[in-house]
Design a protein around this motif. Sequence first.
Motif, PDB file in Angstrom:
ATOM      1  N   PRO A 184      28.574  36.853  32.219  1.00  0.00           N
ATOM      2  CA  PRO A 184      29.486  36.609  33.343  1.00  0.00           C
ATOM      3  C   PRO A 184      29.161  35.289  34.045  1.00  0.00           C
ATOM      4  N   ALA A 185      30.214  34.541  34.353  1.00  0.00           N
ATOM      5  CA  ALA A 185      30.050  33.204  34.910  1.00  0.00           C
ATOM      6  C   ALA A 185      29.803  33.213  36.410  1.00  0.00           C
ATOM      7  N   ASP A 186      30.232  34.276  37.074  1.00  0.00           N
ATOM      8  CA  ASP A 186      30.094  34.304  38.529  1.00  0.00           C
ATOM      9  C   ASP A 186      29.979  35.746  39.012  1.00  0.00           C
ATOM     10  N   LEU A 187      29.836  35.899  40.322  1.00  0.00           N
ATOM     11  CA  LEU A 187      29.663  37.238  40.883  1.00  0.00           C
ATOM     12  C   LEU A 187      30.864  38.139  40.630  1.00  0.00           C
ATOM     13  N   ALA A 188      32.059  37.588  40.715  1.00  0.00           N
ATOM     14  CA  ALA A 188      33.255  38.401  40.474  1.00  0.00           C
ATOM     15  C   ALA A 188      33.219  38.990  39.061  1.00  0.00           C
ATOM     16  N   ALA A 189      32.814  38.186  38.109  1.00  0.00           N
ATOM     17  CA  ALA A 189      32.725  38.670  36.722  1.00  0.00           C
ATOM     18  C   ALA A 189      31.620  39.710  36.586  1.00  0.00           C
ATOM     19  N   LEU A 190      30.502  39.509  37.282  1.00  0.00           N
ATOM     20  CA  LEU A 190      29.420  40.488  37.249  1.00  0.00           C
ATOM     21  C   LEU A 190      29.877  41.815  37.856  1.00  0.00           C
ATOM     22  N   TYR A 191      30.526  41.746  39.003  1.00  0.00           N
ATOM     23  CA  TYR A 191      31.012  42.972  39.655  1.00  0.00           C
ATOM     24  C   TYR A 191      31.993  43.714  38.752  1.00  0.00           C
ATOM     25  N   ALA A 192      32.807  42.979  38.030  1.00  0.00           N
ATOM     26  CA  ALA A 192      33.745  43.613  37.095  1.00  0.00           C
ATOM     27  C   ALA A 192      32.980  44.380  36.015  1.00  0.00           C
ATOM     28  N   LEU A 193      31.831  43.835  35.594  1.00  0.00           N
ATOM     29  CA  LEU A 193      31.034  44.501  34.562  1.00  0.00           C
ATOM     30  C   LEU A 193      30.275  45.709  35.096  1.00  0.00           C
ATOM     31  N   THR A 194      29.959  45.727  36.384  1.00  0.00           N
ATOM     32  CA  THR A 194      29.197  46.856  36.932  1.00  0.00           C
ATOM     33  C   THR A 194      30.084  48.029  37.340  1.00  0.00           C
ATOM     34  N   ALA A 195      31.391  47.830  37.372  1.00  0.00           N
ATOM     35  CA  ALA A 195      32.301  48.898  37.809  1.00  0.00           C
ATOM     36  C   ALA A 195      32.261  50.108  36.870  1.00  0.00           C
ATOM     37  N   ALA A 196      32.393  49.877  35.581  1.00  0.00           N
ATOM     38  CA  ALA A 196      32.417  50.994  34.624  1.00  0.00           C
ATOM     39  C   ALA A 196      31.096  51.765  34.592  1.00  0.00           C
ATOM     40  N   PRO A 197      29.940  51.088  34.579  1.00  0.00           N
ATOM     41  CA  PRO A 197      28.694  51.851  34.623  1.00  0.00           C
ATOM     42  C   PRO A 197      28.543  52.664  35.918  1.00  0.00           C
ATOM     43  N   THR A 198      29.035  52.126  37.013  1.00  0.00           N
ATOM     44  CA  THR A 198      28.984  52.884  38.270  1.00  0.00           C
ATOM     45  C   THR A 198      29.831  54.144  38.150  1.00  0.00           C
ATOM     46  N   ARG A 199      31.012  54.014  37.566  1.00  0.00           N
ATOM     47  CA  ARG A 199      31.863  55.193  37.364  1.00  0.00           C
ATOM     48  C   ARG A 199      31.202  56.179  36.406  1.00  0.00           C
ATOM     49  N   ALA A 200      30.454  55.665  35.432  1.00  0.00           N
ATOM     50  CA  ALA A 200      29.735  56.554  34.516  1.00  0.00           C
ATOM     51  C   ALA A 200      28.689  57.381  35.273  1.00  0.00           C
TER      52      ALA A 200
END
Length: 118
Positions: free
Chosen positions: A52-68
């Motif tokens: 991920p290039a920036d925080l927005a991209a990182l947050y997008a990647l952490t959403a699914a694991p959080t839902r898991a």
Amino acid sequence: MGETTVTITNKRLAQYAFLALLYEDDYFPDHVLDKGTAILRALCERIEAERPADLAALYALTAAPTRAFNDLEAEFEAAGSEIETVAREEIGEAFWIIATAYGFADADPEELIAEREW
């Protein structure tokens, strides 16, 4: 596809003992914690793959694991446990450790787990 071994190249995280504090407490069932650890390791692998290039991209990647982790709540409850204060802090800290290990020291710890229901 079968089982795959997650290979994490980040030296700080490759052998990191995620959720170690929870494994020490019999209140938290190991078989459910193992699923949580797998979620966190998969997040590391995905960050390494997608870079991920920036925080927005990182947050997008952490959403699914959080839902898991949201989905794991039922398994904790079925085993007579729950994601309570200590567990919430330990899980949240794991997301923060992952973010900082990949160079996102300015990540907002709450934003990393914004999708949480626990």
